[in-house]
Design a protein around this motif. Structure first.
Motif, short mmCIF file in Angstrom:
data_model
loop_
_atom_site.label_atom_id
_atom_site.label_comp_id
_atom_site.label_asym_id
_atom_site.label_seq_id
_atom_site.Cartn_x
_atom_site.Cartn_y
_atom_site.Cartn_z
N GLN A 211 0.84 -1.21 0.00
CA GLN A 211 0.00 0.00 0.00
C GLN A 211 0.87 1.26 0.00
O GLN A 211 0.62 2.19 -0.77
N ARG A 212 1.90 1.27 0.86
CA ARG A 212 2.77 2.45 0.92
C ARG A 212 3.60 2.58 -0.36
O ARG A 212 3.80 3.67 -0.88
N ILE A 213 4.07 1.43 -0.90
CA ILE A 213 4.85 1.45 -2.14
C ILE A 213 4.01 2.01 -3.29
O ILE A 213 4.44 2.89 -4.03
N SER A 214 2.77 1.48 -3.45
CA SER A 214 1.93 1.89 -4.58
C SER A 214 1.51 3.36 -4.46
O SER A 214 1.46 4.08 -5.46
N LYS A 215 1.23 3.83 -3.24
CA LYS A 215 0.85 5.24 -3.06
C LYS A 215 2.03 6.17 -3.37
O LYS A 215 1.87 7.20 -4.02
N THR A 216 3.21 5.78 -2.92
CA THR A 216 4.42 6.58 -3.19
C THR A 216 4.68 6.62 -4.70
O THR A 216 4.94 7.68 -5.27
N ALA A 217 4.59 5.45 -5.34
CA ALA A 217 4.86 5.36 -6.79
C ALA A 217 3.85 6.17 -7.60
O ALA A 217 4.22 6.86 -8.56
N SER A 218 2.56 6.10 -7.21
CA SER A 218 1.54 6.80 -7.99
C SER A 218 1.68 8.32 -7.90
O SER A 218 1.18 9.05 -8.75
N ARG A 219 2.39 8.81 -6.87
CA ARG A 219 2.64 10.25 -6.76
C ARG A 219 3.93 10.65 -7.48
O ARG A 219 4.00 11.68 -8.13
N LEU A 220 4.97 9.82 -7.33
CA LEU A 220 6.29 10.19 -7.86
C LEU A 220 6.42 10.00 -9.37
O LEU A 220 6.93 10.87 -10.07
N ALA A 223 4.84 12.62 -12.09
CA ALA A 223 5.51 13.93 -12.01
C ALA A 223 6.90 13.87 -12.62
O ALA A 223 7.32 14.78 -13.35
N MET A 224 7.65 12.79 -12.35
CA MET A 224 9.01 12.68 -12.87
C MET A 224 9.04 12.45 -14.37
O MET A 224 9.92 12.96 -15.06
N VAL A 225 8.08 11.67 -14.88
CA VAL A 225 8.03 11.44 -16.34
C VAL A 225 7.77 12.77 -17.05
O VAL A 225 8.41 13.08 -18.06
N VAL A 226 6.86 13.60 -16.51
CA VAL A 226 6.56 14.91 -17.10
C VAL A 226 7.78 15.82 -17.04
O VAL A 226 8.15 16.46 -18.05
N LEU A 227 8.46 15.89 -15.89
CA LEU A 227 9.65 16.73 -15.76
C LEU A 227 10.73 16.28 -16.73
O LEU A 227 11.35 17.10 -17.43
N CYS A 366 15.79 13.96 -11.53
CA CYS A 366 14.98 12.91 -12.19
C CYS A 366 15.53 11.53 -11.88
O CYS A 366 14.77 10.60 -11.54
N ILE A 367 16.85 11.39 -12.01
CA ILE A 367 17.50 10.10 -11.76
C ILE A 367 17.22 9.62 -10.34
O ILE A 367 16.92 8.45 -10.11
N SER A 368 17.31 10.54 -9.39
CA SER A 368 17.11 10.18 -7.98
C SER A 368 15.72 9.63 -7.76
O SER A 368 15.53 8.59 -7.11
N ILE A 369 14.70 10.32 -8.33
CA ILE A 369 13.31 9.87 -8.13
C ILE A 369 13.06 8.55 -8.88
O ILE A 369 12.45 7.62 -8.33
N PHE A 370 13.54 8.47 -10.13
CA PHE A 370 13.37 7.23 -10.90
C PHE A 370 13.99 6.05 -10.16
O PHE A 370 13.41 4.98 -10.05
N SER A 371 15.21 6.25 -9.66
CA SER A 371 15.92 5.17 -8.97
C SER A 371 15.23 4.78 -7.68
O SER A 371 15.06 3.60 -7.38
N MET A 372 14.82 5.79 -6.90
CA MET A 372 14.19 5.50 -5.62
C MET A 372 12.87 4.75 -5.83
O MET A 372 12.58 3.79 -5.13
N SER A 373 12.07 5.18 -6.82
CA SER A 373 10.79 4.51 -7.05
C SER A 373 11.02 3.07 -7.51
O SER A 373 10.27 2.16 -7.15
N SER A 374 12.10 2.84 -8.29
CA SER A 374 12.44 1.47 -8.72
C SER A 374 12.83 0.62 -7.52
O SER A 374 12.47 -0.55 -7.43
N LEU A 375 13.56 1.22 -6.59
CA LEU A 375 13.98 0.50 -5.38
C LEU A 375 12.76 -0.02 -4.62
O LEU A 375 12.74 -1.14 -4.13
N PHE A 376 11.72 0.82 -4.53
CA PHE A 376 10.53 0.44 -3.77
C PHE A 376 9.80 -0.74 -4.44
O PHE A 376 9.40 -1.69 -3.78
N SER A 377 9.63 -0.66 -5.77
CA SER A 377 8.86 -1.69 -6.48
C SER A 377 9.58 -3.02 -6.51
O SER A 377 8.96 -4.07 -6.35
#
Length: 455
Positions: A211-220, A223-227, A366-377
């Motif tokens: 639940q926490r992983i999916s909520k974090t990912a759906s927010r991050l 936004a990062m893809v657009v940036l 961008c790299i930081s957010i992409f990497s962190m979100s990958s770590l969670f999933s």
């Protein structure tokens, strides 16, 4: 370390041979033809599903369609799209991008079938909770006699889900962009500090479960893809005069292989280039590997085809859009020909070239957010494999092993990490694709029923 590096590289080359290429690409083409090109005919409907038009809170599952896709995308839209593309171009030149596209187009049908099966044949873990993924659709769909294939997938998944490549490239990015350029000495000590920071942030999220992983990912992720999209458009805008030349070069070089500097395959440079593009494409979108069906298998739905349609958008977003943006940024700035940099450093050079001063720092964000979100999933994928093998009560032990591996990724070489994950992705693809091809006619039957219901 050099000996270990060589052994892992040889192992990766051995598993990424002709049989696996036939299984991934030949199998994907078979699925595309069997579905009568459904992924392309139903893209509009897939977007409607994603927007929540058909959501029902009473359906079985844990997360929404949108959260399932962003959880899967948070794993695939990561370093494979930024560093993986750079690796492909530095070895194969512009032509490698074309074969990554081919991998993504075929991968859309593969993702559709594997994720549909993940809902069709959900199983229950030892706690009685509904679960999806290749290990479950193998045992539930093909029977207990096929369990060794499911066990093989899960064992390989324990290693394949490790975050070592993402962490390696994020550490390299922080060192090159932030520390070295500001006169700070880098080495084992600085890499360990970065590793410990990542350990702290990752632990905070992954110990909270899906639940926490999916909520974090759906927010991050959105936004990062657009940036990232905006930043690359700026890079392309600065170099608009050479953009048409490089778009043409992607197509011509795909068959000429004039810039390929890797090993020949099937007796030629073109064969080597095709294998490189397919391998990096699979690393980018993970179609046929079996990771995404684990996220899509948790979606709140009782319509398997509906989730398959959402899943097929993954390769289109991460390879056809994000990877293409990265590739064009590297090509139009010319850094692929003027520097020996590899991986994320090559992409950073492209951003610095187009946006001196600020470009590399925006890329680092961008790299930081992409990497962190990958770590969670990926942590979620690993716990699913652990739960299947040893029982649901033991699955969270994987998180501690996972967190420790972050330090390994931060302090080892790029080649070792990319070859390690490549090899285990290949081994995960074997049970996933074999089971999917066997059960594909059942999915086709489900498609006909779903289309009739829609009408």
């Amino acid at each position: 370390m050099n000996q270990i590096d060589t052994i892992i590289a040889d192992f990766a080359s051995a598993v990424w041979d002709l049989p696996l290429l036939i299984l991934l690409i030949g199998g994907g083409l078979y699925l595309l033809l069997l579905s009568k090109f459904l992924p392309f005919r139903f893209i509009g409907h897939a977007i409607e599903i994603l927007r929540g038009k058909y959501d029902d809170p009473n359906d079985p599952g844990q997360i929404s369609h949108f959260q399932a896709l962003t959880t899967a995308l948070s794993a695939t839209v990561g370093m494979g799209n930024i560093a993986g593309v750079a690796v492909a171009i530095s070895i194969g030149g512009p032509g490698a991008v074309f074969w990554m596209w081919v991998s993504a187009i075929i991968g859309m049908s593969t993702k559709f079938y594997t994720s549909t099966l993940a809902i069709m044949y959900r199983g229950k873990d030892s706690h009685g909770e509904l679960q999806g993924g290749p290990m479950y659709f193998i045992t539930e769909g093909l029977g207990k006699s096929w369990k060794p294939l499911a066990v093989m997938f899960s064992i390989c998944g324990l290693v394949g889900a490790l975050p070592v490549f993402n962490v390696n490239q994020l550490t390299q990015a922080v060192n090159d962009i932030l520390l070295i350029s500001n006169g700070i000495e880098v080495g084992l000590y600085s890499s360990l500090i970065i590793g410990f920071v990542l350990v702290a942030v990752t632990a905070l999220v992954i110990l909270g479960g899906l639940q926490r992983i999916s909520k974090t990912a759906s927010r991050l992720v959105p936004a990062m893809v657009v940036l990232y999209f905006v930043l690359v458009l700026i890079v392309l805008g600065v170099n608009i005069d050479v953009l048409p030349k490089y778009i043409i070069l992607i197509f011509t070089d795909a068959f000429a292989a004039e810039n390929f500097m890797g090993d020949a395959f099937l007796g030629g440079m073109l064969g080597g280039l095709i294998l490189l593009g397919i391998r990096r494409g699979a690393f980018s979108n993970e179609a046929g590997i079996g990771t995404a069906p684990m996220a899509h298998g948790a979606a709140r739905t009782d319509e398997p085809v509906r989730e398959g349609l959402v899943a097929m958008l993954g390769p289109a977003i991460d390879t056809l859009i994000v990877c293409t943006l990265t590739a064009l940024a590297i090509l139009v700035t010319g850094v692929w020909q003027t520097t020996d940099a590899n991986g994320v450093t090559l992409t950073a050079s492209a951003f610095s070239e187009a946006m001196p001063g600020i470009g590399k720092y925006l890329l680092l964000l961008c790299i930081s957010i992409f990497s962190m979100s990958s770590l969670f999933s990926y942590a979620y994928y690993g716990t699913k494999c652990m739960g299947f093998l040893f029982g649901a009560s033991k699955k969270y032990y994987y998180n501690y092993f996972y967190i420790v591996s972050i330090l390994l990724g931060a302090t080892t070489s790029l080649n070792m990490m990319i070859n390690l994950i490549d090899a285990f992705f290949a081994l995960m693809a074997i049970p996933t694709m074999v089971a999917t091809i066997i059960m594909a006619p059942r999915v086709t039957k489900e498609i006909k029923s779903y289309i009739k219901q829609l009408k």
